[in-house]
Design an enzyme around this catalytic site. Structure first.
Site, PDB file in Angstrom:
ATOM      1  N   GLU A 219       0.841  -1.200   0.000  1.00  0.00           N
ATOM      2  CA  GLU A 219       0.000   0.000   0.000  1.00  0.00           C
ATOM      3  C   GLU A 219       0.876   1.251   0.000  1.00  0.00           C
ATOM      4  OE1 GLU A 219      -3.402   0.346  -0.409  1.00  0.00           O
ATOM      5  OE2 GLU A 219      -2.477   2.306  -0.704  1.00  0.00           O
TER       6      GLU A 219
ATOM      7  N   LYS B  58       8.210  -1.572  -2.149  1.00  0.00           N
ATOM      8  CA  LYS B  58       7.581  -0.787  -1.082  1.00  0.00           C
ATOM      9  C   LYS B  58       8.649  -0.232  -0.131  1.00  0.00           C
ATOM     10  CE  LYS B  58       4.862   1.016   1.830  1.00  0.00           C
ATOM     11  NZ  LYS B  58       4.164   2.257   1.610  1.00  0.00           N
TER      12      LYS B  58
ATOM     13  N   CYS C 187       5.867   4.510   9.378  1.00  0.00           N
ATOM     14  CA  CYS C 187       6.473   3.745   8.280  1.00  0.00           C
ATOM     15  C   CYS C 187       7.933   4.063   7.965  1.00  0.00           C
ATOM     16  CB  CYS C 187       5.654   3.931   7.014  1.00  0.00           C
ATOM     17  SG  CYS C 187       4.003   3.247   7.168  1.00  0.00           S
TER      18      CYS C 187
HETATM   19  P1  NAI Z   1      -2.438  -0.504  12.514  1.00  0.00           P
HETATM   20  O1  NAI Z   1      -1.689  -0.852  13.741  1.00  0.00           O
HETATM   21  O2  NAI Z   1      -3.211   0.791  12.445  1.00  0.00           O
HETATM   22  O3  NAI Z   1      -3.495  -1.664  12.174  1.00  0.00           O
HETATM   23  C1  NAI Z   1      -3.207  -3.018  12.221  1.00  0.00           C
HETATM   24  C2  NAI Z   1      -4.409  -3.736  12.804  1.00  0.00           C
HETATM   25  O4  NAI Z   1      -4.221  -5.152  12.662  1.00  0.00           O
HETATM   26  C3  NAI Z   1      -4.619  -3.487  14.301  1.00  0.00           C
HETATM   27  O5  NAI Z   1      -5.906  -2.923  14.525  1.00  0.00           O
HETATM   28  C4  NAI Z   1      -4.497  -4.883  14.942  1.00  0.00           C
HETATM   29  O6  NAI Z   1      -5.384  -5.082  16.028  1.00  0.00           O
HETATM   30  C5  NAI Z   1      -4.845  -5.781  13.779  1.00  0.00           C
HETATM   31  N1  NAI Z   1      -4.337  -7.139  13.902  1.00  0.00           N
HETATM   32  C6  NAI Z   1      -3.077  -7.543  14.223  1.00  0.00           C
HETATM   33  N2  NAI Z   1      -2.995  -8.882  14.208  1.00  0.00           N
HETATM   34  C7  NAI Z   1      -4.217  -9.353  13.859  1.00  0.00           C
HETATM   35  C8  NAI Z   1      -4.776 -10.649  13.664  1.00  0.00           C
HETATM   36  N3  NAI Z   1      -4.014 -11.740  13.790  1.00  0.00           N
HETATM   37  N4  NAI Z   1      -6.086 -10.767  13.322  1.00  0.00           N
HETATM   38  C9  NAI Z   1      -6.837  -9.653  13.186  1.00  0.00           C
HETATM   39  N5  NAI Z   1      -6.380  -8.391  13.338  1.00  0.00           N
HETATM   40  C10 NAI Z   1      -5.081  -8.247  13.675  1.00  0.00           C
HETATM   41  O7  NAI Z   1      -1.385  -0.560  11.327  1.00  0.00           O
HETATM   42  P2  NAI Z   1      -1.427   0.218   9.916  1.00  0.00           P
HETATM   43  O8  NAI Z   1      -0.872   1.579  10.065  1.00  0.00           O
HETATM   44  O9  NAI Z   1      -2.767   0.023   9.300  1.00  0.00           O
HETATM   45  O10 NAI Z   1      -0.345  -0.616   9.102  1.00  0.00           O
HETATM   46  C11 NAI Z   1      -0.603  -1.926   8.631  1.00  0.00           C
HETATM   47  C12 NAI Z   1       0.491  -2.308   7.654  1.00  0.00           C
HETATM   48  O11 NAI Z   1       0.460  -1.420   6.513  1.00  0.00           O
HETATM   49  C13 NAI Z   1       1.906  -2.205   8.220  1.00  0.00           C
HETATM   50  O12 NAI Z   1       2.679  -3.239   7.677  1.00  0.00           O
HETATM   51  C14 NAI Z   1       2.384  -0.867   7.696  1.00  0.00           C
HETATM   52  O13 NAI Z   1       3.773  -0.821   7.554  1.00  0.00           O
HETATM   53  C15 NAI Z   1       1.715  -0.797   6.326  1.00  0.00           C
HETATM   54  N6  NAI Z   1       1.508   0.550   5.804  1.00  0.00           N
HETATM   55  C16 NAI Z   1       1.070   1.555   6.641  1.00  0.00           C
HETATM   56  C17 NAI Z   1       0.833   2.823   6.125  1.00  0.00           C
HETATM   57  C18 NAI Z   1       0.386   3.931   7.020  1.00  0.00           C
HETATM   58  O14 NAI Z   1       0.394   5.081   6.577  1.00  0.00           O
HETATM   59  N7  NAI Z   1      -0.041   3.682   8.241  1.00  0.00           N
HETATM   60  C19 NAI Z   1       1.016   3.128   4.698  1.00  0.00           C
HETATM   61  C20 NAI Z   1       1.406   1.990   3.916  1.00  0.00           C
HETATM   62  C21 NAI Z   1       1.651   0.756   4.472  1.00  0.00           C
END
Ligand code: NAI
Length: 464
Positions: free
Chosen positions: A158, A217, A273
């Site tokens: 993403e 990425k 990130c």
């Molecule tokens: P986040 O921490 O906001 O969301 C991740 C969610 O996954 C949490 O709500 C957590 O409870 C849930 N989760 C974890 N293990 C789980 C499981 N086994 N079953 C169900 N739910 C589970 O993280 P975010 O920011 O959305 O990032 C997610 C990924 O996307 C990361 O790898 C990040 O590096 C990538 N990313 C993030 C961006 C950003 O701007 N935040 C942009 C592009 C990529």
């Protein structure tokens, strides 16, 4: 009807899947998470993340073809395509601590898919992961599948940026879809191409091999952060020589080979990130016995730390070498404007440093709650404990409240509401101690006008 499940209802899973539901009414999208409070918030009027345009997208489709649930197993069973959008933070302990990505959440989600799936699934890596993670996911899926079902794995990293997520998702520069170069891999890839092609021009949906997609990425984030560290390194030279970093950035950015974006000097980059993904690349390079490559990318993070430290030192030095008992107003706590996200925000380092210097820190941010600020400042490793935060930090409800009686005002986040056209700086000046100092860590203020009011102004990348 195609069924999509997204595991992880965070900053990426929530908006990216909601946009699929918004653009494709004949696709059922279920976003699942283990965090009940987060899912409850997604199902309420008060969504768990602030993102311009997000409410409109979610409220238009929720309950129709967009669902939020904690029933992970059912969503996996029903899905044809499964996005894995769980968090991949930097490991805190053990091998690779402080550098490698913690893949425990990816592994748990992958094992769950293997255990409950009874029909073939296309599993899509949406989280940012080290190169070749898809191989580990494949091994886990194949070894743990109870019904011997077929799994195909795609990489679909993403590129959305918080604060502009909805426009990034509806009108992306490109979408990457990587697959194993086998007939089955290509067939799975085509299914996801078909989804994105509903609203994204075909030439922007780029297909490639899995490993290129995974590495792209990390590479994109490393290159973006590198630009910020480069301009921040130049800002230090500007301050020491009388050059103006805005002019230097403009001069460089008008060169079409360089381009103008990501050349804004600042107090340092934050967000969940950049640092994490570069450290991930550093770790990967070390694992591949490429120490020079690792050192090269590490320097981008080192420069960022230096910039934060340099700015805080400048505050203390300017305030006659002591901030003890002085009220310092910090405007902004989010890592950038238009988001409530504070992960790795420069504001955390800055606040903690000022608290250690025994200043009275008055913080105002339009979208970050008092609870979140206190949580961030008492996290292990930040350098401030609960008692210190209680005693030295005050969370305010407006910029005016934070600045009243302050010796200095510091712009930490570039929120539009802090700009000259929106805040009454004369009123702020009148309410502050004299001399009244402003430290512009985001280059958003008009220093000459502020000086006319009577402020002493210090700006990143400028000596006057
Ligand atoms: P986040 O921490 O906001 O969301 C991740 C969610 O996954 C949490 O709500 C957590 O409870 C849930 N989760 C974890 N293990 C789980 C499981 N086994 N079953 C169900 N739910 C589970 O993280 P975010 O920011 O959305 O990032 C997610 C990924 O996307 C990361 O790898 C990040 O590096 C990538 N990313 C993030 C961006 C950003 O701007 N935040 C942009 C592009 C990529």
């Amino acid at each position: 009807m195609v069924n999509i499940c997204c595991i992880g209802a965070g900053y990426v899973g929530g908006p990216s899947s909601a946009v699929i539901a918004y653009k494709c009414h004949d696709i059922n999208v279920t976003i699942v998470d283990l965090n009940q409070a987060r899912i409850d918030a997604w199902n309420s009027d008060n969504l768990p993340i602030y993102e311009p345009g997000l409410d409109e997208v979610v409220f238009a489709r929720r309950g129709k073809n967009l669902f939020f649930s904690t029933n992970v197993d059912q969503a996996i069973i029903d899905a044809d395509l499964i996005f894995v959008s769980v968090n991949t933070p930097t490991k805190k302990t053990g091998m690779g601590a402080g550098m490698a990505a913690d893949l425990a959440y990816i592994e748990t989600a992958t094992r769950r898919i293997a255990q409950v799936a009874t029909t073939p699934k296309i599993v899509i890596e949406k989280s940012t992961v080290p190169c070749r993670t898809a191989q580990s996911m494949r091994t886990i899926l194949e070894a743990n599948s109870t019904s011997n079902v077929r799994f195909d794995i795609l990489s679909n990293p993403e590129f959305l940026a918080e604060g502009t997520a909805i426009s990034d998702l509806t009108n992306p520069d490109r979408v990457l879809i990587g697959c194993l170069q086998t007939p089955e891999g290509f067939a799975a890839q085509q299914k996801l191409v078909d989804v994105y092609s509903r609203w994204i021009p075909k030439e922007r949906v780029i297909t490639m091999n899995l490993w290129s997609s995974e590495l792209s990425k990390l590479a994109a984030n490393a290159l973006l952060a590198q630009r910020i560290s480069s301009i921040n390194a130049l800002s230090a030279i500007c301050e020491a020589t009388g050059a103006d970093v805005d002019e230097v950035a403009y001069a460089c950015g008008t060169d079409s080979r360089i381009g103008p974006k990501f050349l804004k000097a600042s107090v340092g980059f934050g967000g969940s990130c950049f640092q994490k993904d570069i450290l991930n690349l550093v770790y990967l390079s070390e694992q591949l016995y490429l120490p020079e490559v690792a050192a090269y990318w590490k320097s981008v993070v080192t420069m960022n730390e230096y910039q934060k430290q340099r700015f805080t030192h400048r505050i203390v030095r300017t305030l006659f070498n002591t901030v003890t008992h002085k009220r310092i107003a910090l405007l902004g706590f989010a890592f950038k404007k238009d988001t409530g996200d504070t992960r790795e925000s420069a504001a955390i380092t800055l606040s903690s440093y000022l608290v250690q210097e025994r200043a009275h820190v008055a913080i105002y941010d339009p979208k970050v709650s008092a609870k979140q600020i206190k949580l961030d400042l008492t996290e292990p490793g930040v350098g401030t404990n609960e008692a210190e935060v209680e005693k030295h930090v005050e969370i305010c409800n407006s910029a005016y409240e934070a600045c009243a009686g302050a010796a200095a005002l510091v712009i930490v986040t570039e929120w539009d509401e802090f700009k000259m056209a929106q805040l009454d700086y004369q009123k702020i000046y009148d309410s502050m101690q004299k001399p009244a100092f402003i430290f512009d860590g985001r280059l958003i203020l008009d220093a000459p006008k502020l000086r006319e009011i009577g402020f002493r102004v210090e700006t990143i990348g400028k000596s006057i």
